[in-house]
Design an enzyme around this catalytic site. Structure first.
Site, mmCIF file in Angstrom:
data_model
loop_
_atom_site.group_PDB
_atom_site.id
_atom_site.type_symbol
_atom_site.label_atom_id
_atom_site.label_comp_id
_atom_site.label_asym_id
_atom_site.label_seq_id
_atom_site.Cartn_x
_atom_site.Cartn_y
_atom_site.Cartn_z
ATOM 1 N N SER A 34 -5.337 1.695 0.603
ATOM 2 C CA SER A 34 -4.151 2.339 0.466
ATOM 3 C C SER A 34 -4.282 3.923 0.652
ATOM 4 C CB SER A 34 -3.359 1.842 -0.760
ATOM 5 O OG SER A 34 -4.351 2.007 -1.818
ATOM 6 N N GLU A 35 -5.409 4.393 0.930
ATOM 7 C CA GLU A 35 -5.651 5.916 0.921
ATOM 8 C C GLU A 35 -4.570 6.501 1.789
ATOM 9 O OE1 GLU A 35 -9.613 4.191 -0.497
ATOM 10 O OE2 GLU A 35 -7.935 3.605 0.915
ATOM 11 N N VAL A 36 -4.692 6.188 3.068
ATOM 12 C CA VAL A 36 -3.891 6.786 4.170
ATOM 13 C C VAL A 36 -2.338 7.042 3.507
ATOM 14 C CG1 VAL A 36 -5.247 6.607 5.956
ATOM 15 C CG2 VAL A 36 -3.394 4.876 5.584
#
Length: 257
Positions: A130-132
């Site tokens: 989920s970083e982006v």
């Protein structure tokens, strides 16, 4: 004094390390990171420990970094700087590490799953890089995750941040198996039992072998591999294993049932 967020227990040669911070979905807070690292050090230093199991309480295995502690410019630097040590401890552990997931993992939690040797989850467990979607990069965890995933899946999942299930996690190499919740502990125990049959030094050397870059051709690696193999055949552990096989008994390193 704050309650501990990571529990450590040793039974029959298996060290179980349990993340116990369900109030924040076992996020990687400073306290949890510290206690987890200490527990891994303890397990790796204990000659009585043959296998390490990493598990959790609550419905989530690990939600990744504790974002409440990461607010403010530079606030997340400490966590980012400390987390590589944990991934390194898992990845290079001379003792096999099994991850047991009864729930989802996100971001850094997936990095830990990828850093273990064996990973088992329930079918309901979900995963997402989920970083982006919050404007950051899955940089640190890429070092443990990318060696596990096939390249096409890695591009898709790293770039989209989409959620995927345990079935797909098995298909792309993140998990070894996904089993119903009532079979999860038996599946973990099956792997633990199999791993404990290996010689401790042989397991450590095999883990190191698996993590090394492959030579361009087999011919380039034969000399080093012959030396490694011959050394273990002649070693005390190797001779014990060979003798035990001939005598139809268990080697002296196999824990009592």
């Amino acid at each position: 004094m704050a309650d501990e967020l990571v529990h450590y227990d040793v039974v029959g040669g298996t060290a179980t390390i349990t993340l116990d911070s369900p109030h924040n979905r076992n996020a990687l807070s400073a306290q949890l990171r510290r206690e987890l690292s200490e527990s891994l050090d303890k397990a790796q230093a204990d000659d009585a420990v043959r296998v390490i199991v990493l598990t959790h309480t609550g419905p989530v295995f690990c939600a990744g970094m504790d974002l409440k502690e990461a607010r403010g410019a530079g606030a997340g630097a400490q966590g980012v700087n400390e987390f590589p040590k944990i991934l390194e401890q898992l990845w290079t552990s001379p003792k096999p590490v099994v991850a047991r997931l009864a729930g989802p993992a996100r971001a850094g939690g997936i990095g830990m799953v990828a850093a273990t040797d064996i990973a088992v989850a329930v079918p309901e467990a979900t995963f997402a890089f989920s970083e982006v979607r919050i404007g950051v990069v899955p940089a640190v965890i890429s070092l443990t995750v990318l060696p596990r995933l096939n390249a096409r899946a890695a591009h898709e999942l790293f770039l989209t941040g989409d959620t995927f299930d345990a079935k797909r996690a098995v298909e792309i190499g993140l998990l070894n198996s996904a089993v119903p919740a009532d079979e999860l502990d038996d599946e973990v125990a099956r792997y633990v039992k199999a791993l404990a049959l290996g010689g401790p030094k042989a397991l450590a050397a095999t883990k190191e072998l698996l993590s090394k870059p492959r030579p361009a051709t087999p011919a380039e690696g034969f000399e080093a591999m012959n030396k490694l193999s011959a050394g273990f055949f002649a070693s005390e552990e190797g001779q014990e294993g060979i003798t035990a096989f001939a005598q139809k008994r268990k080697p002296n390193w196999v824990p009592e049932a």
